[in-house]
Design an enzyme around this catalytic site. Structure first.
Site, PDB file in Angstrom:
ATOM      1  N   TYR A 204      -6.051   5.604  -6.235  1.00  0.00           N
ATOM      2  CA  TYR A 204      -7.393   5.714  -5.666  1.00  0.00           C
ATOM      3  C   TYR A 204      -8.080   4.332  -5.659  1.00  0.00           C
ATOM      4  O   TYR A 204      -8.661   3.904  -4.664  1.00  0.00           O
ATOM      5  CB  TYR A 204      -8.194   6.736  -6.484  1.00  0.00           C
TER       6      TYR A 204
ATOM      7  N   GLU B 262     -10.314  -5.700   1.376  1.00  0.00           N
ATOM      8  CA  GLU B 262      -9.304  -6.724   1.698  1.00  0.00           C
ATOM      9  C   GLU B 262      -9.087  -6.803   3.212  1.00  0.00           C
ATOM     10  O   GLU B 262      -8.953  -7.887   3.778  1.00  0.00           O
ATOM     11  CB  GLU B 262      -7.972  -6.382   0.996  1.00  0.00           C
TER      12      GLU B 262
ATOM     13  N   THR C 141       0.303  -3.532   6.733  1.00  0.00           N
ATOM     14  CA  THR C 141       0.868  -4.088   7.976  1.00  0.00           C
ATOM     15  C   THR C 141       0.219  -3.463   9.213  1.00  0.00           C
ATOM     16  O   THR C 141      -0.453  -2.429   9.120  1.00  0.00           O
ATOM     17  CB  THR C 141       2.391  -3.824   8.049  1.00  0.00           C
TER      18      THR C 141
HETATM   19  C1  LIG Z   1       1.849 -14.607   1.564  1.00  0.00           C
HETATM   20  C2  LIG Z   1       1.740 -13.218   1.025  1.00  0.00           C
HETATM   21  C3  LIG Z   1       0.760 -12.922   0.080  1.00  0.00           C
HETATM   22  C4  LIG Z   1       0.685 -11.645  -0.475  1.00  0.00           C
HETATM   23  N1  LIG Z   1      -0.211 -11.402  -1.487  1.00  0.00           N
HETATM   24  C5  LIG Z   1      -0.140 -10.228  -2.175  1.00  0.00           C
HETATM   25  C6  LIG Z   1      -0.924 -10.024  -3.361  1.00  0.00           C
HETATM   26  O1  LIG Z   1      -1.702 -10.876  -3.781  1.00  0.00           O
HETATM   27  N2  LIG Z   1      -0.754  -8.857  -4.044  1.00  0.00           N
HETATM   28  C7  LIG Z   1       0.108  -7.876  -3.628  1.00  0.00           C
HETATM   29  O2  LIG Z   1       0.201  -6.846  -4.293  1.00  0.00           O
HETATM   30  N3  LIG Z   1       0.837  -8.034  -2.492  1.00  0.00           N
HETATM   31  C8  LIG Z   1       0.746  -9.185  -1.771  1.00  0.00           C
HETATM   32  N4  LIG Z   1       1.519  -9.369  -0.643  1.00  0.00           N
HETATM   33  C9  LIG Z   1       2.384  -8.298  -0.191  1.00  0.00           C
HETATM   34  C10 LIG Z   1       1.965  -7.618   1.100  1.00  0.00           C
HETATM   35  O3  LIG Z   1       0.830  -6.820   0.888  1.00  0.00           O
HETATM   36  C11 LIG Z   1       3.181  -6.824   1.602  1.00  0.00           C
HETATM   37  O4  LIG Z   1       4.127  -7.785   2.058  1.00  0.00           O
HETATM   38  C12 LIG Z   1       2.838  -5.835   2.677  1.00  0.00           C
HETATM   39  O5  LIG Z   1       2.066  -4.788   2.163  1.00  0.00           O
HETATM   40  C13 LIG Z   1       4.110  -5.233   3.315  1.00  0.00           C
HETATM   41  O6  LIG Z   1       4.995  -4.768   2.353  1.00  0.00           O
HETATM   42  P1  LIG Z   1       6.536  -5.218   2.390  1.00  0.00           P
HETATM   43  O7  LIG Z   1       6.561  -6.696   2.515  1.00  0.00           O
HETATM   44  O8  LIG Z   1       7.228  -4.617   1.234  1.00  0.00           O
HETATM   45  O9  LIG Z   1       7.109  -4.634   3.740  1.00  0.00           O
HETATM   46  P2  LIG Z   1       7.687  -3.152   3.947  1.00  0.00           P
HETATM   47  O10 LIG Z   1       6.737  -2.150   3.406  1.00  0.00           O
HETATM   48  O11 LIG Z   1       9.087  -3.118   3.471  1.00  0.00           O
HETATM   49  O12 LIG Z   1       7.685  -3.083   5.524  1.00  0.00           O
HETATM   50  C14 LIG Z   1       8.666  -3.706   6.342  1.00  0.00           C
HETATM   51  C15 LIG Z   1       8.397  -3.312   7.789  1.00  0.00           C
HETATM   52  O13 LIG Z   1       8.500  -1.896   7.921  1.00  0.00           O
HETATM   53  C16 LIG Z   1       7.315  -1.362   8.460  1.00  0.00           C
HETATM   54  N5  LIG Z   1       7.014  -0.062   7.871  1.00  0.00           N
HETATM   55  C17 LIG Z   1       7.005   0.287   6.554  1.00  0.00           C
HETATM   56  N6  LIG Z   1       6.606   1.556   6.408  1.00  0.00           N
HETATM   57  C18 LIG Z   1       6.347   2.029   7.654  1.00  0.00           C
HETATM   58  C19 LIG Z   1       5.894   3.279   8.176  1.00  0.00           C
HETATM   59  N7  LIG Z   1       5.573   4.298   7.366  1.00  0.00           N
HETATM   60  N8  LIG Z   1       5.748   3.403   9.506  1.00  0.00           N
HETATM   61  C20 LIG Z   1       6.042   2.376  10.335  1.00  0.00           C
HETATM   62  N9  LIG Z   1       6.472   1.172   9.913  1.00  0.00           N
HETATM   63  C21 LIG Z   1       6.617   0.996   8.589  1.00  0.00           C
HETATM   64  C22 LIG Z   1       6.240  -2.354   8.084  1.00  0.00           C
HETATM   65  O14 LIG Z   1       5.112  -2.235   8.913  1.00  0.00           O
HETATM   66  C23 LIG Z   1       6.980  -3.663   8.249  1.00  0.00           C
HETATM   67  O15 LIG Z   1       6.974  -4.030   9.594  1.00  0.00           O
HETATM   68  C24 LIG Z   1       1.572 -10.627  -0.031  1.00  0.00           C
HETATM   69  C25 LIG Z   1       2.527 -10.920   0.940  1.00  0.00           C
HETATM   70  C26 LIG Z   1       2.649 -12.193   1.448  1.00  0.00           C
HETATM   71  C27 LIG Z   1       3.742 -12.479   2.434  1.00  0.00           C
END
Ligand SMILES: Cc1cc2nc3c(=O)[nH]c(=O)nc-3n(C[C@H](O)[C@H](O)[C@H](O)COP(=O)(O)OP(=O)(O)OC[C@H]3O[C@@H](n4cnc5c(N)ncnc54)[C@H](O)[C@@H]3O)c2cc1C
Length: 381
Positions: A235, A244, A367
């Site tokens: 939550y 954010e 995303t």
């Molecule tokens: C420079 C940078 C800074 C960041 N800072 C932080 C931070 O401070 N704290 C933190 O916790 N995180 C942080 N992140 C992480 C960021 O929030 C995640 O990268 C983001 O949420 C996506 O998760 P993932 O990379 O695991 O991609 P995934 O979830 O594996 O997704 C990969 C692809 O699949 C797609 N996808 C996944 N699920 C679905 C769905 N249900 N339907 C359709 N498409 C889908 C996604 O849209 C994406 O295109 C950061 C990332 C970067 C690169």
């Protein structure tokens, strides 16, 4: 860029002025060097804290200066004028990690964890993402098993902004069952035995911000560091996303704004075939499209922000605003590089960095596809 009188008044303009001077004095002269070095000095937090910039929008009781959502937007817009969203993201990691403490924390937790961060004495980061769970937040695997007066935390976090030098991490752990109901938030201090930074990650853009992978090995976190109750973490995380996503929308709009401004200058200065680039109708029209998109996106984000400030739920709208702002910044940074020709591909031109830095905006904080999932849930029966 004309500042909208509808949303910004005298106090906002004063804040703009303070931040503009701070950027001119403390960031602009060094920003190129920090980008190349891959980090900005830790002292910048202290300086931003002292100038009151970190405390904007936070309660005075914990060292903040209060104010509405547009003070925060004004500050972010002016910070973005340094041209490095990496600096803005690094300096701003408190904005994603402090709100859950304020919304779920006890008086004692707020007094302990918030003031040192707003002063810039301590660095705060948010740890949600894991190597195997990003969008699928409810599936995180880092465990926090209660043992007497502490949680024994094992697992790891990925892509954490300010992760390499954070003093405290607002961290999602699994304290209970599978799925979202088993997720809790703990504030984990980085000097806790068993907490380590596995590595600092090298990345496409945001060079000046540190992004790290963090590892927990039998990390003993006192139960007093649990935010809210066990199982309330999901939550807290979802509530935090609205904030954010608004910030990322503002960063996207400013990325596009800077790319537009650079392109307007360049198109009027650079000559080809005996006339400035702006003498070609195709360039003029490209600039007109860029300006239209930037203005439409900015106004939409302001509108959604005003509704959030008025206490209205804007889950669908902020998801639309983030996607729209990112679509605009994708298009505008692409066109800006195109207008600059070969120089647009060179490191000494700002548009090159804007183009690279922009790419994260439609990935971080949820995303583009996840935003569309949220929007579609709201518009379909
Ligand atoms: C420079 C940078 C800074 C960041 N800072 C932080 C931070 O401070 N704290 C933190 O916790 N995180 C942080 N992140 C992480 C960021 O929030 C995640 O990268 C983001 O949420 C996506 O998760 P993932 O990379 O695991 O991609 P995934 O979830 O594996 O997704 C990969 C692809 O699949 C797609 N996808 C996944 N699920 C679905 C769905 N249900 N339907 C359709 N498409 C889908 C996604 O849209 C994406 O295109 C950061 C990332 C970067 C690169």
């Amino acid at each position: 860029m004309s500042v909208s009188q509808e949303y910004f008044g005298e106090t906002h303009n004063m804040v703009r002025d303070t931040v503009r001077k701070f950027v001119g004095r403390e960031i602009n002269p060094f920003v190129e060097e920090w980008e190349e070095q891959g980090e900005f000095p830790r002292e910048l937090y202290g300086k931003a804290g002292e100038a009151g910039i970190l405390g904007i929008g936070y309660p005075e009781a914990y060292g903040g200066s209060g104010g509405d959502i547009f003070l925060k937007i004004a500050a972010c817009e002016e910070l973005m004028r340094c041209g490095s969203s990496g600096v803005v993201a690094g300096l701003g990691s408190l904005d994603i990690s402090i709100p859950p403490i304020l919304s779920l924390g006890t008086e004692e937790q707020k007094s302990r964890f918030v003031p040192p961060v707003l002063k810039g004495d301590k660095i705060s980061a948010l740890g949600i993402t894991e190597p195997n769970a990003g969008s699928d937040v409810a599936n995180i695997r880092t465990k926090g098993i209660r043992k007497g007066d502490h949680y024994l935390v094992n697992g790891g976090k990925m892509f954490i902004t300010s992760g390499a030098r954070a003093d405290q991490l607002t961290c999602a752990v699994r304290t209970g069952e599978e799925g979202f109901k088993g997720v809790s938030l703990l504030v984990i201090e980085s000097d806790t035995p068993g907490y380590s930074v596995s590595r600092k990650l090298r990345k496409m853009g945001w060079w000046a911000s540190d992004t790290a992978q963090i590892f927990f090995d039998e990390c003993q976190v006192p139960v007093e560091n649990l935010l809210g109750k066990e199982g309330q973490g999901f939550y807290g995380i979802m509530q935090n996303f609205q904030n954010e996503r608004l910030q990322l929308s503002v960063i996207a709009n400013m990325t596009a704004q800077l790319a537009l401004e650079e392109s307007l200058k360049y198109a009027q200065d650079r000559e080809a075939f005996g006339r400035p680039l702006s003498g070609f109708q195709v360039t003029r029209h490209k600039l007109a499209d860029m300006a239209t998109l930037v203005e439409a996106s900015r106004e939409f984000v302001y509108r959604v922000a005003a509704k959030i400030d008025a206490g209205k739920k804007q889950i669908k709208e902020i998801s639309m605003a983030k996607n729209f702002a990112c679509m605009v910044s994708d298009r505008v940074t692409y066109d800006a590089v195109q207008i600059h020709g070969g120089f647009g591909y060179m490191r000494e031109y700002l548009v090159e960095r804007l183009y690279r830095d922009n790419r994260i905006l439609s990935i971080g904080g949820g995303t583009q596809e996840i935003m569309k999932e949220i929007i579609s849930r709201h518009i379909l029966r």
